[in-house]
Design a protein around this motif. Structure first.
Motif: not given
Length: 156
Positions: A97-104
């Motif tokens: 999943p793409e993160e809208s507020d960061g990177v995981s």
């Protein structure tokens, strides 16, 4: 005197550095988790409770070989895997999943029994191995240092 707004470029550079840091962390966790599951020995009491045997968490190697990682918005680092003897195999498709507020970073396995090994099965006297959570908990300082080092390198 004129001023130029470079905030978009700075945000983009920070985001890219964070992605690079998560790649480093993902590789480290994949390695630690594979080591944890390979070296773990558990004690299982047989049905008659007279004998106790030690078992390795590895049988065919399928679970160990399936452990991989993906950084948000990206594909799995390893897209396919197989048991050591070649009897079973599997694959990963799609993206994390793409993160809208960061990177995981996502680390784990899609082998159907992975959760049973991680959490155990008390009704069958199979203890939890915690190969996933222990990899994070036992290496917290190393992971934090890797993130800091990667981010610092990117800021130069």
């Amino acid at each position: 005197m004129s001023m130029q707004d470079n905030s978009d470029e700075v945000k983009s550079a920070i985001h890219q550095a964070a992605k690079e840091a998560m790649e480093v962390v993902g590789g480290m966790l994949e390695s630690y988790r594979k080591k944890n599951i390979t070296t773990y020995k558990w004690q299982h009491k047989t049905a008659n409770r007279k004998n106790e045997k030690y078992h390795a968490a590895i049988d065919t190697g399928l679970l160990r070989n399936s452990i991989t990682y993906a950084v948000s918005g990206g594909e799995a680092h390893d897209t396919s895997y197989r048991a050591d003897d070649g009897s079973k195999s599997g694959s990963y498709s799609g993206t994390a999943p793409e993160e809208s507020d960061g990177v995981s970073v996502y680390v784990g396995s899609n082998v159907e029994y992975a959760g049973y090994i991680e959490l155990g099965v008390p009704s069958s006297d199979i203890p939890a191995v915690h190969y996933l959570s222990d990899a994070v908990n036992q290496n917290q300082k190393r992971l934090e240092k890797a993130i800091a080092d990667t981010m610092a390198k990117a800021s130069k």
